[in-house]
Design an enzyme around this catalytic site. Structure first.
Site, PDB file in Angstrom:
ATOM      1  CG  HIS A 145      59.522  -4.426  -6.422  1.00  0.00           C
ATOM      2  ND1 HIS A 145      58.563  -4.649  -5.457  1.00  0.00           N
ATOM      3  CD2 HIS A 145      58.847  -3.923  -7.486  1.00  0.00           C
ATOM      4  CE1 HIS A 145      57.365  -4.302  -5.927  1.00  0.00           C
ATOM      5  NE2 HIS A 145      57.522  -3.864  -7.152  1.00  0.00           N
ATOM      6  CE  LYS A 166      46.203  -6.321  -8.724  1.00  0.00           C
ATOM      7  NZ  LYS A 166      47.245  -5.312  -8.979  1.00  0.00           N
ATOM      8  NE  ARG A 205      46.533  -7.696  -3.613  1.00  0.00           N
ATOM      9  CZ  ARG A 205      45.891  -6.544  -3.546  1.00  0.00           C
ATOM     10  NH1 ARG A 205      44.825  -6.445  -2.793  1.00  0.00           N
ATOM     11  NH2 ARG A 205      46.303  -5.499  -4.221  1.00  0.00           N
ATOM     12  NE  ARG A 208      41.614  11.080  11.784  1.00  0.00           N
ATOM     13  CZ  ARG A 208      41.303  12.138  12.503  1.00  0.00           C
ATOM     14  NH1 ARG A 208      40.221  12.843  12.212  1.00  0.00           N
ATOM     15  NH2 ARG A 208      42.049  12.492  13.522  1.00  0.00           N
ATOM     16  CG  ASN A 240      53.612 -10.514  -4.161  1.00  0.00           C
ATOM     17  OD1 ASN A 240      53.251  -9.416  -4.555  1.00  0.00           O
ATOM     18  ND2 ASN A 240      53.285 -10.981  -2.962  1.00  0.00           N
ATOM     19  CD  GLU A 279      53.006  -6.037 -13.119  1.00  0.00           C
ATOM     20  OE1 GLU A 279      52.270  -7.017 -12.919  1.00  0.00           O
ATOM     21  OE2 GLU A 279      53.863  -5.656 -12.302  1.00  0.00           O
ATOM     22  CD  GLU A 327      50.636  -9.077  -1.011  1.00  0.00           C
ATOM     23  OE1 GLU A 327      50.436  -8.899  -2.203  1.00  0.00           O
ATOM     24  OE2 GLU A 327      51.648  -8.621  -0.417  1.00  0.00           O
ATOM     25  CG  HIS A 369      57.010  -2.259 -12.154  1.00  0.00           C
ATOM     26  ND1 HIS A 369      57.507  -2.711 -10.962  1.00  0.00           N
ATOM     27  CD2 HIS A 369      55.859  -2.957 -12.367  1.00  0.00           C
ATOM     28  CE1 HIS A 369      56.702  -3.636 -10.470  1.00  0.00           C
ATOM     29  NE2 HIS A 369      55.698  -3.809 -11.288  1.00  0.00           N
ATOM     30  CG  HIS A 416      56.225  -8.040  -8.515  1.00  0.00           C
ATOM     31  ND1 HIS A 416      55.744  -8.806  -9.551  1.00  0.00           N
ATOM     32  CD2 HIS A 416      55.697  -6.798  -8.700  1.00  0.00           C
ATOM     33  CE1 HIS A 416      54.951  -8.065 -10.321  1.00  0.00           C
ATOM     34  NE2 HIS A 416      54.917  -6.844  -9.822  1.00  0.00           N
ATOM     35  CE  LYS A 426      49.800  -5.498  -2.937  1.00  0.00           C
ATOM     36  NZ  LYS A 426      50.937  -6.359  -3.334  1.00  0.00           N
TER      37      LYS A 426
END
Length: 337
Positions: free
Chosen positions: A227, A201, A216, A96, A220, A160, A211, A239, A223, A118
């Site tokens: 993606h 960031k 935030r 957990r 993106n 990036e 997000e 990427h 992306h 993330k």
């Protein structure tokens, strides 16, 4: 807490060898830096997209159980974005949730993947579709790792960095002035870019950590299509490079909403960076992949504008609308296809 230095070798050796740590290290990094593999309990990860899945998560969890890792164990991730995504996700669900430390070894992971919490894995061919928000306790970015990056990883990180520099007018001006140093991977220039990316960031994530429709979302840009291009190209293109192409194509899609004086400088810069590069482009395949994007709403595909200075706005397209836009893009950018 983030640390950025030219060389943190001593500190990193101490962290990975801590008695109650479980090391998850990229196999390429393990070969280049064997002194970082001395940890008693470890998993050497072949950091390929085909291994970024629930099977790998289950395997790591099983290995951790076998060596009696407990709720007081901390995971130490040493590697690029993929390694950090997987390790962070395991940390978020093992018993957990246990602590983890990120030691990013690529430019992409230093400016993006290790920051913001993330984590996740791919599922059914879809990028990062299963995951969680779970930040590392500390991030140690040591610039000496960048000296051993190959051309693919360099370009991925540059993608990036460029994305971040598009987010404010001030940062874009810095990019225009220092583009040569970035492309040549000049250490002093890289250090400045990394500092600026981290600061930006962290500021954004602090305001909108999960997000939930806040600021935030501006991270993106590039992306949605980026993606999708990764998926359509079977992850053969990195990427960051897909993000650059995503920014180029998304900008063209949104150009009618943006003043020409904002649009042209950024488009010209993207074309300059991507000159001579090619990518597989099939409008139907791209839209099919875009439909699975987490950012979509009410059956429409989300694209975030990144070319109108600091006036970031989210636009939504039906499948049919986006296919038509992509066909126009295909005709406009034949030199890249």
């Amino acid at each position: 807490m983030s640390f950025l230095e030219n060389n943190l070798t001593g500190e990193i050796k101490e962290i990975v060898s801590f008695e109650n740590s479980y090391l998850i290290i990229d196999s390429v990094v393990a070969k280049l830096y064997p002194e970082l593999t001395k940890a008693k309990n470890k998993y050497i990860l072949k950091a390929k997209e085909e291994n970024k899945n629930l099977e790998t998560v289950a395997l790591i969890s099983k290995e951790m159980l076998n060596c009696s890792s407990n709720r007081h164990t901390r995971i130490v991730a040493v590697g690029g974005g993929l390694t950090n995504d997987v390790a962070g996700f395991v940390a978020s669900i093992y018993m957990r949730g246990i602590d983890w430390i990120s030691i990013p070894t690529t430019l992409l992971s230093m400016v993006d993947a290790s920051i913001g919490g993330k984590t996740g894995v791919n599922f059914e061919g879809n990028k990062n579709i299963i995951g969680s928000f779970y930040s590392p306790k500390c991030i140690y970015s040591s610039l000496h790792f960048l000296k051993t990056l190959d051309a693919r990883e360099k370009m991925s990180g540059i993608g990036e960095v460029v994305k971040s520099m598009f987010l404010t007018d001030e940062l874009f001006k810095f990019l225009e002035i220092n583009l040569k140093g970035l492309m040549e991977f000049d250490e002093e220039t890289l250090s400045e870019f990394i500092k600026k990316c981290i600061k930006l960031k962290e500021q954004i994530v602090k305001v909108d950590p999960l997000e939930k429709g806040g600021i935030r979302k501006i991270l993106n840009i590039g992306h949605t299509v980026g993606h999708a291009l990764e998926t359509a190209n079977n992850f053969k293109i990195s990427h960051g490079e897909c993000v650059l192409f995503g920014m180029l194509f998304e900008s063209a899609i949104l150009k009618k909403y943006v003043p020409l004086e904002k649009y042209l400088p950024k488009m010209n810069l993207l074309k300059k960076i991507l000159k001579g590069r090619k990518i597989k482009f099939d409008s139907s395949e791209i839209v099919k992949a875009c439909k699975c994007d987490k950012k979509n709403e009410n059956g429409k595909i989300s694209i975030m504008s990144g070319i109108d200075g600091e006036n970031h706005k989210e636009y939504f397209f039906s499948n049919e609308e986006l296919i038509k836009c992509l066909e126009d893009v295909k005709a406009e950018f034949k030199e890249f296809l």
